[in-house]
Scaffold this motif. Structure first.
Motif, PDB file in Angstrom:
ATOM      1  N   PRO A   1       0.818  -1.213   0.000  1.00 57.16           N
ATOM      2  CA  PRO A   1       0.000   0.000   0.000  1.00 57.16           C
ATOM      3  C   PRO A   1       0.853   1.264   0.000  1.00 57.16           C
ATOM      4  N   VAL A   2       0.317   2.347  -0.568  1.00 58.92           N
ATOM      5  CA  VAL A   2       1.008   3.632  -0.603  1.00 58.92           C
ATOM      6  C   VAL A   2       0.044   4.740  -0.196  1.00 58.92           C
ATOM      7  N   ASN A   3       0.588   5.892   0.109  1.00 55.66           N
ATOM      8  CA  ASN A   3      -0.216   7.054   0.471  1.00 55.66           C
ATOM      9  C   ASN A   3      -1.097   7.451  -0.718  1.00 55.66           C
ATOM     10  N   SER A   4      -2.379   7.627  -0.475  1.00 61.20           N
ATOM     11  CA  SER A   4      -3.302   7.944  -1.571  1.00 61.20           C
ATOM     12  C   SER A   4      -3.007   9.289  -2.220  1.00 61.20           C
ATOM     13  N   LEU A   5      -2.220  10.157  -1.558  1.00 58.07           N
ATOM     14  CA  LEU A   5      -1.863  11.449  -2.146  1.00 58.07           C
ATOM     15  C   LEU A   5      -1.009  11.271  -3.394  1.00 58.07           C
ATOM     16  N   HIS A   6      -0.257  10.158  -3.478  1.00 55.07           N
ATOM     17  CA  HIS A   6       0.586   9.939  -4.649  1.00 55.07           C
ATOM     18  C   HIS A   6      -0.241   9.882  -5.932  1.00 55.07           C
ATOM     19  N   SER A   7      -1.436   9.332  -5.867  1.00 52.77           N
ATOM     20  CA  SER A   7      -2.280   9.242  -7.060  1.00 52.77           C
ATOM     21  C   SER A   7      -2.894  10.581  -7.430  1.00 52.77           C
ATOM     22  N   GLN A   8      -2.710  11.599  -6.564  1.00 58.87           N
ATOM     23  CA  GLN A   8      -3.233  12.938  -6.830  1.00 58.87           C
ATOM     24  C   GLN A   8      -2.128  13.895  -7.283  1.00 58.87           C
ATOM     25  N   GLY A   9      -0.959  13.353  -7.604  1.00 54.84           N
ATOM     26  CA  GLY A   9       0.119  14.185  -8.117  1.00 54.84           C
ATOM     27  C   GLY A   9       1.159  14.585  -7.098  1.00 54.84           C
ATOM     28  N   TYR A  10       0.980  14.164  -5.827  1.00 56.35           N
ATOM     29  CA  TYR A  10       1.983  14.448  -4.804  1.00 56.35           C
ATOM     30  C   TYR A  10       3.092  13.416  -4.915  1.00 56.35           C
ATOM     31  N   VAL A  11       4.335  13.877  -4.871  1.00 56.66           N
ATOM     32  CA  VAL A  11       5.464  12.961  -4.906  1.00 56.66           C
ATOM     33  C   VAL A  11       6.197  13.019  -3.572  1.00 56.66           C
ATOM     34  N   SER A  12       6.779  14.156  -3.252  1.00 59.00           N
ATOM     35  CA  SER A  12       7.394  14.371  -1.943  1.00 59.00           C
ATOM     36  C   SER A  12       6.319  14.957  -1.026  1.00 59.00           C
ATOM     37  N   ILE A  13       6.050  14.285   0.074  1.00 59.66           N
ATOM     38  CA  ILE A  13       4.906  14.661   0.915  1.00 59.66           C
ATOM     39  C   ILE A  13       5.389  15.141   2.281  1.00 59.66           C
ATOM     40  N   GLY A  14       4.957  16.334   2.673  1.00 54.86           N
ATOM     41  CA  GLY A  14       5.277  16.878   3.985  1.00 54.86           C
ATOM     42  C   GLY A  14       4.013  17.366   4.663  1.00 54.86           C
ATOM     43  N   CYS A  15       4.069  18.542   5.292  1.00 55.07           N
ATOM     44  CA  CYS A  15       2.894  19.116   5.943  1.00 55.07           C
ATOM     45  C   CYS A  15       1.926  19.659   4.889  1.00 55.07           C
ATOM     46  N   GLU A  16       0.660  19.657   5.216  1.00 49.66           N
ATOM     47  CA  GLU A  16      -0.377  20.057   4.253  1.00 49.66           C
ATOM     48  C   GLU A  16      -0.194  21.476   3.724  1.00 49.66           C
ATOM     49  N   PRO A  17       0.105  22.506   4.572  1.00 50.70           N
ATOM     50  CA  PRO A  17       0.227  23.872   4.024  1.00 50.70           C
ATOM     51  C   PRO A  17       1.464  24.070   3.147  1.00 50.70           C
ATOM     52  N   CYS A  18       2.433  23.161   3.246  1.00 52.30           N
ATOM     53  CA  CYS A  18       3.724  23.365   2.572  1.00 52.30           C
ATOM     54  C   CYS A  18       3.976  22.366   1.456  1.00 52.30           C
ATOM     55  N   THR A  19       2.968  21.595   1.083  1.00 51.73           N
ATOM     56  CA  THR A  19       3.122  20.568   0.057  1.00 51.73           C
ATOM     57  C   THR A  19       2.010  20.697  -0.970  1.00 51.73           C
ATOM     58  N   ARG A  20       2.366  20.557  -2.231  1.00 50.08           N
ATOM     59  CA  ARG A  20       1.350  20.578  -3.279  1.00 50.08           C
ATOM     60  C   ARG A  20       1.753  19.612  -4.394  1.00 50.08           C
ATOM     61  N   PRO A  21       0.820  19.242  -5.244  1.00 51.20           N
ATOM     62  CA  PRO A  21       1.157  18.315  -6.340  1.00 51.20           C
ATOM     63  C   PRO A  21       2.141  18.965  -7.312  1.00 51.20           C
ATOM     64  N   VAL A  22       2.851  18.135  -8.043  1.00 53.07           N
ATOM     65  CA  VAL A  22       3.731  18.629  -9.091  1.00 53.07           C
ATOM     66  C   VAL A  22       3.195  18.187 -10.446  1.00 53.07           C
ATOM     67  N   LEU A  23       3.556  18.940 -11.464  1.00 51.65           N
ATOM     68  CA  LEU A  23       3.128  18.618 -12.824  1.00 51.65           C
ATOM     69  C   LEU A  23       4.098  17.624 -13.454  1.00 51.65           C
ATOM     70  N   PRO A  24       3.688  16.917 -14.496  1.00 48.44           N
ATOM     71  CA  PRO A  24       4.604  16.008 -15.192  1.00 48.44           C
ATOM     72  C   PRO A  24       5.852  16.753 -15.653  1.00 48.44           C
ATOM     73  N   GLY A  25       7.014  16.179 -15.361  1.00 50.31           N
ATOM     74  CA  GLY A  25       8.272  16.810 -15.753  1.00 50.31           C
ATOM     75  C   GLY A  25       8.881  17.678 -14.679  1.00 50.31           C
ATOM     76  N   GLN A  26       8.090  18.080 -13.669  1.00 49.87           N
ATOM     77  CA  GLN A  26       8.646  18.863 -12.573  1.00 49.87           C
ATOM     78  C   GLN A  26       9.406  17.952 -11.612  1.00 49.87           C
ATOM     79  N   HIS A  27      10.438  18.511 -10.967  1.00 52.55           N
ATOM     80  CA  HIS A  27      11.170  17.748  -9.964  1.00 52.55           C
ATOM     81  C   HIS A  27      10.298  17.587  -8.733  1.00 52.55           C
ATOM     82  N   GLU A  28      10.462  16.450  -8.034  1.00 47.96           N
ATOM     83  CA  GLU A  28       9.594  16.139  -6.908  1.00 47.96           C
ATOM     84  C   GLU A  28       9.635  17.188  -5.804  1.00 47.96           C
ATOM     85  N   ARG A  29      10.809  17.812  -5.556  1.00 45.53           N
ATOM     86  CA  ARG A  29      10.901  18.776  -4.463  1.00 45.53           C
ATOM     87  C   ARG A  29      10.293  20.129  -4.817  1.00 45.53           C
TER      88      ARG A  29
END
Length: 475
Positions: free
Chosen positions: A291-319
């Motif tokens: 199993p994995v964090n369901s946020l990964h399927s929403q475009g999140y790669v590197s996951i931290g706190c909610e106010p400081c994390t957002r999904p990335v677009l294809p081709g963007q670096h995870e950080r």
């Protein structure tokens, strides 16, 4: 905060030879199919070169035997250690026994081309119950899968900042059930969080950088957790962050944090997936069907706190999804400060906004200016004694003693002893060397009540009890 111990089920030696990368967990949501979105995912500088891996100090790796180490209250296990496959219940054969003093620079070279599974096995075999996996709720769940595949007992801890996504909390619960473990959660100090929010509001990090909030919610809780260990395991990879993680080894003496025995060199840091590409991590997760964090399927790669994390677009670096309003080359929260290169230390960009995040901030502590410290030097008959730290915010040793010095200030609040700090880098460095006995950062001085000459703290032991004993002996 107590720690519990996680143990894995038995695994054949063939699994060890075949597994190549890490894995993650969630009961319902599995890793995405390959056709879907694919994540890329101070004091004595002579004694510890910038991020050196070797150490000859006896505190670095003392023999670890069952029942021998003393533990701090923060890491007493919640449950008894589970036996590894093939041992009697409650008995661990050779787990956690380190007979020899290790040279971790040589060990890092030896394991440079080793698989993550082999590195994990070596780490658990050497440190047993005195090592734990740091789990963030993202794809570093691979570390837990690797630990399970070794067939050895293992422990897992995580930092609950109080601002994680709901999906991450659900994932924590899924991981515990999937592996039959209890994650050892560490929480920030409620009073510190309350003071930050009352003084600056809930979202001050958007205006003045994320370092202060991360220091309170993540770095200090981590420091408490590591004080009860001799080693820890992280999911750092070289491809995760430009400019900060490109040179991390698979094992190193931790350049910033202290372990159970205290002092620089008392903690070992293992990075089993340092040389693994993020795409290979995800191939492993899919292959193991964990199993994995369901946020990964929403475009999140590197996951931290909610106010400081957002999904990335294809081709963007995870950080790029972390602290996106700041410099892309400084995407670190402070948990791995040792990654930051210090080509020009006093000008180092710590918070990604061209400013150095200051240390030792407390209402019980006085920030002395050059005029203030000169006045202390001139006074021959002071009204009250002072203890003052000479520091530089970029110094990893100053960062490492921050929590201890703030505790000292809290304990001395209301007493006759004043606690202060003086920033002694940059233009003040020569003055501090010439007039304040400073040889390296940090230097701690005590200004007695009836003596003109300040007394330099003579040891590298900077725990609260040692500092209090120094103060009480002289005031």
């Amino acid at each position: 905060m107590a720690f519990s111990i996680a143990s894995s089920s038995s695994t054949s030696s063939a699994a060890m030879a075949s597994a190549k990368i890490g894995c993650s967990f969630t009961s319902d949501l599995k890793a995405p199919c390959s056709g879907a979105f694919q994540p890329l995912d101070c004091p004595h500088h002579r004694s510890l070169p910038v991020i050196t891996l070797s150490t000859k100090r006896s505190s670095a790796v003392k023999p670890v035997r069952d029942g021998e180490p003393k533990r701090s209250d923060s890491v007493v296990p919640l449950a008894a250690t589970l036996a590894a496959p093939g041992t009697e219940e409650g008995v661990r054969e050779d787990v956690g026994v380190v007979e020899e003093e290790l040279n971790f620079e040589e060990l890092a070279k030896e394991l440079e081309n080793a698989s993550p599974l082999e590195i994990m096995d070596r780490a658990l075999a050497k440190f047993g119950n005195d090592i734990a996996i740091a789990f963030s709720g993202a794809e570093d769940v691979a570390l837990i899968e690797y630990a399970k595949l070794t067939g050895r007992p293992f422990r897992v801890f995580s930092l609950d900042t109080g601002r994680l996504n709901p999906e991450t909390y659900q994932f924590f619960d899924t991981v515990e059930k999937h592996y039959g473990i209890r994650i050892e959660y560490m929480f920030p100090d409620a009073i510190e969080v309350q003071a930050l929010v009352r003084n600056k509001g809930l979202f001050s990090f958007y205006e003045d950088g994320h370092q202060e909030c991360c220091r309170i919610r993540k770095v200090r809780p981590l420091r408490r957790a590591l004080k009860g260990l001799r080693a820890w395991i992280t999911g750092q990879r070289k491809d995760q962050s430009p400019g900060t993680r490109s040179e991390i080894p698979v094992v190193q003496v931790d350049p910033v944090f202290e372990g159970m025995d205290g002092g620089i060199g008392s903690l070992v840091k293992w990075n089993p997936v340092a040389n693994v590409d993020g795409r290979d991590i995800w191939n492993f997760l899919r292959a193991m069907n964990v199993p994995v964090n369901s946020l990964h399927s929403q475009g999140y790669v590197s996951i931290g706190c909610e106010p400081c994390t957002r999904p990335v677009l294809p081709g963007q670096h995870e950080r790029e999804g972390r602290w996106w309003w700041e410099d892309a080359k400084a995407k670190e929260c402070g948990l791995h400060k040792g990654n930051l290169k210090q080509e020009n230390s006093h000008e180092q960009n710590i918070n990604g906004m061209g400013e150095i995040s200051d240390l030792f901030e407390s209402q019980n502590l006085v920030n002395l200016s050059r005029a203030g410290i000169e006045n202390l030097l001139r006074l021959k008959d002071r009204r009250e004694p002072w203890i003052v730290v000479l520091y530089a915010p970029w110094c990893q040793f100053c960062q490492g003693m921050e929590a201890t010095y703030l505790q000292l200030a809290d304990k001395l609040a209301g007493s006759v002893v004043k606690v202060g700090k003086f920033r002694a880098d940059g233009d003040q460095k020569e003055f501090a060397k010439s007039n304040l006995q400073m040889g390296s950062f940090p230097t701690i001085l005590f200004f007695p009540k009836h003596s003109a000459q300040p007394i330099k703290y003579p040891t590298e032991k900077r725990d609260v009890d040692s500092l209090l004993a120094f103060v009480n002996a002289l005031r």
